[in-house]
Structures are given as structure tokens and as C-alpha cells.
Design a protein around this motif. Structure first.
Motif, short mmCIF file in Angstrom:
data_model
loop_
_atom_site.label_atom_id
_atom_site.label_comp_id
_atom_site.label_asym_id
_atom_site.label_seq_id
_atom_site.Cartn_x
_atom_site.Cartn_y
_atom_site.Cartn_z
N ALA A 362 0.83 -1.21 0.00
CA ALA A 362 0.00 0.00 0.00
C ALA A 362 0.86 1.25 0.00
N LEU A 363 1.92 1.23 0.81
CA LEU A 363 2.80 2.39 0.87
C LEU A 363 3.49 2.63 -0.47
N GLN A 364 3.92 1.55 -1.12
CA GLN A 364 4.56 1.67 -2.43
C GLN A 364 3.59 2.22 -3.46
N TYR A 365 2.32 1.75 -3.39
CA TYR A 365 1.30 2.20 -4.34
C TYR A 365 1.05 3.71 -4.19
N TYR A 366 0.82 4.16 -2.96
CA TYR A 366 0.53 5.59 -2.75
C TYR A 366 1.76 6.46 -2.99
N ASN A 367 2.92 5.90 -2.81
CA ASN A 367 4.15 6.65 -3.06
C ASN A 367 4.35 6.87 -4.56
N GLU A 368 3.87 5.92 -5.36
CA GLU A 368 3.97 6.05 -6.82
C GLU A 368 2.86 6.95 -7.39
N THR A 369 1.66 6.85 -6.79
CA THR A 369 0.53 7.61 -7.32
C THR A 369 0.42 9.01 -6.73
N ASN A 370 0.81 9.16 -5.44
CA ASN A 370 0.74 10.47 -4.79
C ASN A 370 2.04 10.76 -4.03
N PRO A 371 3.13 10.86 -4.77
CA PRO A 371 4.43 11.01 -4.09
C PRO A 371 4.51 12.27 -3.23
N GLY A 372 3.93 13.36 -3.67
CA GLY A 372 3.99 14.61 -2.91
C GLY A 372 3.27 14.50 -1.58
N VAL A 373 2.11 13.83 -1.60
CA VAL A 373 1.33 13.67 -0.37
C VAL A 373 2.08 12.77 0.62
N VAL A 374 2.63 11.66 0.11
CA VAL A 374 3.34 10.72 0.99
C VAL A 374 4.56 11.38 1.61
N GLN A 375 5.28 12.18 0.83
CA GLN A 375 6.47 12.86 1.36
C GLN A 375 6.12 13.86 2.45
N GLY A 376 4.93 14.41 2.38
CA GLY A 376 4.50 15.38 3.39
C GLY A 376 3.94 14.74 4.65
N MET A 377 3.76 13.43 4.61
CA MET A 377 3.22 12.73 5.78
C MET A 377 4.31 12.48 6.83
N ASP A 378 3.86 12.37 8.07
CA ASP A 378 4.80 12.11 9.18
C ASP A 378 4.93 10.61 9.39
N LEU A 379 5.55 9.94 8.40
CA LEU A 379 5.73 8.49 8.48
C LEU A 379 7.09 8.17 9.11
N LYS A 380 7.09 7.23 10.04
CA LYS A 380 8.32 6.83 10.70
C LYS A 380 8.98 5.69 9.94
#
Length: 630
Positions: A362-380
Motif C-alpha cells: 500500500a505504501l509503495q502504491y501511494y508513493n507512486e501515485t501520490n508522491p507529494g502527499v506521501v512525502q509530506g506525511m509524518d511516516l516513521k
């Protein structure tokens, strides 16, 4: 060619074999004896196997490639630990005197070795019993549900949690604030902490009761203190193996990183760990062996205790890593769960849309489709190996890592009680040997009046140690303890051990020593003992001593502090020691080391002065006789 330093008068200072046999038959002499062999073996095992086996050995495995560290450890155990252990057992059993008198018997100039051992034993005993006080405090707090370190306390207004605890964790807060009430610098003493003061007094009182009559009482106490830890470790192993992630810890421990074998620091740390885990050069083992029958098989004892020691180190590491694996897996799961919640909230997904099983996809999918949003998230960053490899030693392992893991277990108060009973038994049985290394030399030096009974001498010593140990129960006590541990029980022990081996081989005489062993156990030492005593073991100790000395002298003096005002908080901050701390370091490490040459020099000067006075007196008598004859 025989390489041996001349030692005139040695024969006169030693009991002959015939005298030893007669002493054995008549049961004469004022030295006490062990009731049976089991008491002696358990006492030695309890002294050798201490807290370091439980919390330092696993840490060294962690930072030196897991199973790879066990290879140099076991090699050096054979080449360094067993030979010196056998030597201490044999020389103590042959000369049948305490540590200080033994070296005076071998040569009057060697009294400094016994004094150095006594000073190191005193230094270590002072802070070691403070650790027992901390263990007592945790033990008394373990009879609660929930455990007091399982959650943060409320603030004064009862409107939320205390900020210091919220920023760190409940286990950190309970250790640094509720237990130590630590100050942000070693210069700030913070006053005495009354709750630890009571535990401190109880710890010394309990030790006094156990050693009040020497080996008569310690010999009975070790039936509990030396055996109970193995029972508790076995219970913890069985429980640990049932916990989620325990096999991850064992896999990490026993998967060797062979590249670490080419790292010199791995071998140096292994050599030092072997040395400390045997409690060599403290003088306690020499005293214990002197209470044996003269024909006791000391060679067999050394091998058996060495095997037990090595087994205990590996066994305890196995137990610790089941708990570390459980803790790391729990933290990994919490990390992943937090990231899953962040994904669900950010992309407005239905609950259960992302689970631990499909999280990576799921993380890989959203990172490919919405890279800007994922980069702005506070993921550890969640990495199980990172959590497993976080090295924690000493008090951090006992009072933070283990206590945190225990809070996650069902029936956590039960496991806490068992754990701290085990630690207390390990520490107390080690203290028996440590305080023996102080009491016997003090009696030999006639520090106390000869009319005092043993109970009074033991009580006075424990009382004085208890008072001096108050420095460790201040708010800055943890920093003082770390300082004493780093410098008081490292280089001086290596110096003493090297002097011991050199003195026995080249001053007492290796040939005489071989004959003594043949008299005691019926056969001469084989080629292994000869090679290790003469060359291999002294060389290993000398190399470790030189490297440790160079390392300590060249390193910058920093210590880790708990400071809620620090920008790095809750991480411990590195602070430089104040300049005056160099004086303390010299007292801790320098004075014991200098005791050996200084006492030898003083004895030499005193001997020459006496000879000069005697010569002058003889000359005066001769002149007087000549005058009378005229």
C-alpha cells in the motif's frame, strides 16, 4: 637457561610439604575451612558469575556481530581466563594465606599487589552495593498492578501527564526521575534521595548478615544466591520463547557477522569481558581457595567454574535476546500501526483497508501515485533490525529495556518480582567475594585491633562503606557510579593480573609452582598450562592493558546526562567532565596501579636502611669490644 629473579629467603617463608600435610592431619591453624566442596564451588561460581554476565555480555554481542563475538570470547576464555583462574586457585591453596599475606610470603616487595587488589575490591564494592539498592527499590515497587513504570503519572492539576514523562517514556521517567531523581550535571549533587537511602542501608545490612562470620555464613547463603538465578533464567527463557518476536532476537544473536572478527576492538572487548566475568585479580578467589584442603584438585575446579562461567554468559544472552526480540517486535508493530493509521487518515480509507500484511504494498502504491502527499506525511522508518541492534548495556538494559518488556507481559508484577530477585542474588553473591577481598587484607594490615571479633571488624567495614557509598545516592549518583565503574575496575585490575602472573612465574618460580601443583593434585601441569602461564596469558593481558590505556588516555572525557531542558531530550546528552574530575580518575585508577611499585620501593628503602643501621650497630659494638680489650 632458567629465567627467574633471585628470591632469597623464600624457603624460610613457606611451609614445607611435610608441614602442610601435618597441618592437614592435625586440623591445626586458625584459618576457617569450607564445610564441604559444594559450598566452595557455589561461592566461587556466585563470585565469578555476576551482573556483567547478564547485562554486559549481551550488549557486546549486540555491537560486535552477534554470534561472531562468541568466537573470540570463547578462545580468550581458554587462553586467558582459565589459566589465571587456575593460578589464583593453586597459589592460594598452596600458601594458605589471604591475598596480602600471600604476596608478602612470595616476596616482601610484592605486598603492593595485595594492597592494589584491596583498593580495587573496595572501589567496586562501594558502587556495586548501590546497584543492589536500586534493585531493591524496583523489587519493592513490583508488587503493584499496574506496575508504576508502565504509565506516566498525572500532573499536579490532574489534567494531563507530567511533561517530562510524555516527552520520554514511562520506563525512562521512572528510572531517571522517580528512582534516581537525577540532576543535569555531575557538579549538582541534588541531595540524598531518602527512598534510595533506605534501600542502600537495607542492602548493606543484608550483606553484613550474610558475611558476619566469613565463610561460615556466606557458605550457607550461596545455596540460594548462586542457584536461584539459574532457576529464574530458565523460567524467563521458557516464558520468553512464547512471546511474539522472541525468535527474531535469537536469530539476530546467533547469526554471526564474520567481518567483525577482523576488528581489533572485538578481540579487545572479548578479552576484557573474559577477564571481568571471572572476577580475577580482586583477591577474593585467592582467599576462598586458601580455605581448601591442601590436596584439593584446584585444576579441576578451575576448568569446571570456567565452563559454568562460559555457559552462563551464552545462556543469559539467549534469555536476554528473547526479551529484546519481543521488545523490538512490539516497537516495530507499534511503528507500523502508527504509519497505517496515518495512511488511513490521510487518504480517507476505510478501517482495515491497510493492514500489516499489505502495508508495504500500500505504501509503495501511494508513493507512486501520490508522491507529494506521501512525502509530506509524518511516516516513521520502521526497521526491525534497527530496533534489534539498538545497543543498551548495564543499568539501561536492566532498568529500562527489561522493565519495558515486562510491562507488555501478562501478569507483569510476577515477572518483575522474579527478575529483580534474580538480579539481587547475582549481585549479592558477587559482593561476597568483593568484600572478602577487602576484609582479609584489612585484618592482615592490622587496621583494626586484634582484640576485635570478626563480627565487629565486618560491621565496622560495612558501616564505613555504607557511609562512603552515600555519594552514589545523590541526584548525581548515577554519574559517579559510571565514573567509578569506568576507571576504578578496569586498568587497575589489568595491572594487578599482569603482576600476579609475572610474580608467580618469574619471582616465585614456575618450576617451584609446578612442583607445588604436583604435590597438591598428584601430577604436574601439562603443556597447555605451561605455555599459557609462561607466555600466552601474560602477553594477552599486556596487550589488552596497553590498548586500554592508550584508548582511555586519548579519548575525550564525556558523560551522558538526563536533562529535560536539553534540545536532544529525551536522548541522553554528552557533556564534558569538569577539569577537577581528573583528580578523581587518578585516585580511582592511578593510586591502585602505583601501589605496586611504590610499596616495593618503600620496602626496598626500608630494608636497606635497616641493613645500614644494623651494619653501623655491629661496627659500633666491634669498636667498643676493641676498646675494652685495650
Amino acid at each position: 637457561m632458567k629465567l627467574q629473579i633471585p628470591n632469597p629467603g623464600l624457603e624460610d617463608r613457606l611451609l614445607s610439604n611435610e608441614q602442610l600435610d601435618k597441618l592437614e592431619e592435625d586440623e591445626a591453624g586458625d584459618r576457617p575451612k569450607w564445610e564441604n566442596k559444594t559450598q566452595y564451588m557455589l561461592t566461587c561460581v556466585g563470585f565469578c558469575v555476576g551482573l556483567g554476565n547478564v547485562w554486559r555480555f549481551p550488549y557486546l554481542c549486540q555491537i560486535h556481530g552477534g554470534g561472531a563475538f562468541m568466537i573470540p570470547f570463547l578462545i580468550l576464555l581458554v587462553l586467558e581466563g582459565i589459566p589465571l583462574l587456575h593460578m589464583e586457585f593453586a597459589i592460594g591453596q598452596r600458601i594458605r594465606k589471604g591475598n596480602l599475606q600471600l604476596w608478602a610470603t612470595i616476596h616482601p616487595y610484592l605486598v603492593g599487589i595485595g594492597i592494589a587488589s584491596m583498593l580495587v575490591s573496595l572501589t567496586v564494592s562501594l558502587y556495586y552495593n548501590t546497584i543492589l539498592a536500586w534493585i531493591m527499590w524496583y523489587f519493592f515497587n513490583s508488587f503493584q498492578e499496574p506496575l508504576p513504570w508502565s504509565q506516566c503519572p498525572l500532573n499536579a492539576n490532574l489534567t494531563g501527564f507530567i511533561p517530562e514523562c510524555e516527552k520520554s517514556s514511562p520506563v525512562d521517567y521512572f528510572w531517571y526521575r522517580e528512582t534516581l531523581n537525577t540532576t543535569p550535571a555531575i557538579e549538582n549533587d541534588g541531595g540524598l534521595q531518602w527512598w534510595i537511602l533506605l534501600c542502600h542501608i537495607c542492602a548493606w545490612a543484608m550483606l553484613y548478615v550474610c558475611i558476619i562470620r566469613g565463610i561460615e555464613t556466606t557458605g550457607k547463603a550461596v545455596y540460594v544466591t548462586a542457584t536461584l538465578p539459574y532457576v529464574v533464567l530458565t523460567i524467563f527463557l521458557i516464558r520468553g520463547l512464547t512471546l511474539k518476536g522472541s525468535l527474531n532476537g535469537l536469530k539476530f544473536l546467533f547469526t554471526p557477522d564474520v567481518t567483525e572478527l577482523a576488528n581489533p576492538s572485538t578481540w579487545l572487548d572479548a578479552g576484557a569481558q573474559v577477564f571481568y566475568s571471572f572476577s580475577l585479580a580482586f583477591g577474593g578467589l585467592i582467599s576462598f581457595s586458601s580455605y581448601n584442603s591442601v590436596h584439593n584438585n584446584c585444576e579441576q575446579d578451575a576448568v569446571i567454574i570456567s565452563v559454568i562461567n562460559g555457559f552462563t554468559a551464552v545462556f543469559s544472552a539467549t534469555v536476554v535476546y528473547t526479551i529484546i526480540g519481543f521488545r523490538a517486535t512490539d516497537r516495530f508493530d507499534s511503528c507500523v500501526s502508527g504509519n497505517i493509521l496515518e495512511l488511513l487518515n490521510t487518504f480517507n480509507l476505510a478501517e482495515g483497508a491497510v493492514t500489516e500484511s499489505n502495508y508495504k504494498d500500500a505504501l509503495q502504491y501511494y508513493n507512486e501515485t501520490n508522491p507529494g502527499v506521501v512525502q509530506g506525511m509524518d511516516l516513521k522508518t520502521c526497521n526491525l533490525d534497527t530496533f534489534l541492534s539498538e545497543g543498551v548495556e548495564g543499568t539501561g538494559l536492566a532498568f529500562i529495556v527489561f522493565t519495558e518488556a515486562i510491562t507488555k507481559m501478562p501478569l507483569s508484577p510476577l515477572w518483575a518480582v522474579l527478575f529483580f530477585i534474580m538480579l539481587f542474588c547475582l549481585g549479592l553473591s558477587t559482593m561476597f567475594g568483593g568484600i572478602e577481598g577487602v576484609l582479609v587484607p584489612l585484618q592482615d594490615l592490622n587496621v583494626f585491633p586484634r582484640s576485635w571479633p570478626k563480627e565487629a571488624i565486618t560491621g565496622a567495614t560495612c558501616l564505613l562503606c555504607c557511609l562512603v557509598g552515600l555519594i552514589f545516592i545523590q541526584g548525581s549518583g548515577n554519574y559517579w557510579l559510571a565514573l567509578f565503574d569506568t576507571y576504578g575496575g578496569s586498568i587497575p585490575l589489568l595491572v594487578v593480573a599482569f603482576c600476579e602472573m609475572f610474580s608467580v612465574v618469574y619471582i616465585y618460580g614456575i618450576d617451584r609452582f609446578n612442583d607445588d601443583i604436583e604435590f597438591m593434585i598428584g601430577h604436574k601441569p601439562n603443556i597447555f598450562w605451561q605455555a599459557t602461564w609462561r607466555v600466552i596469558s601474560p602477553l594477552i593481558i599486556f596487550v589488552i592493558l596497553v590498548f586500554y590505556f592508550v584508548t582511555k588516555v586519548s579519548e575525550k572525557l564525556f558523560y551522558k546526562v538526563w536533562d529535560p531542558e536539553s534540545e536532544k531530550f529525551p536522548a541522553l546528552e554528552d557533556k564534558p567532565y569538569p577539569v577537577w574530575i581528573n583528580v578523581i580518575i587518578f585516585i580511582l585508577a592511578g593510586i591502585p596501579c602505583l601501589a605496586v611499585p611504590c610499596v616495593a620501593l618503600w620496602k626496598c628503602i626500608r630494608t636497606k636502611t635497616k641493613k645500614s643501621e644494623k651494619s653501623h650497630s655491629d661496627m659500633s659494638d666491634e669498636i667498643e669490644v676493641t676498646s675494652e680489650s685495650n
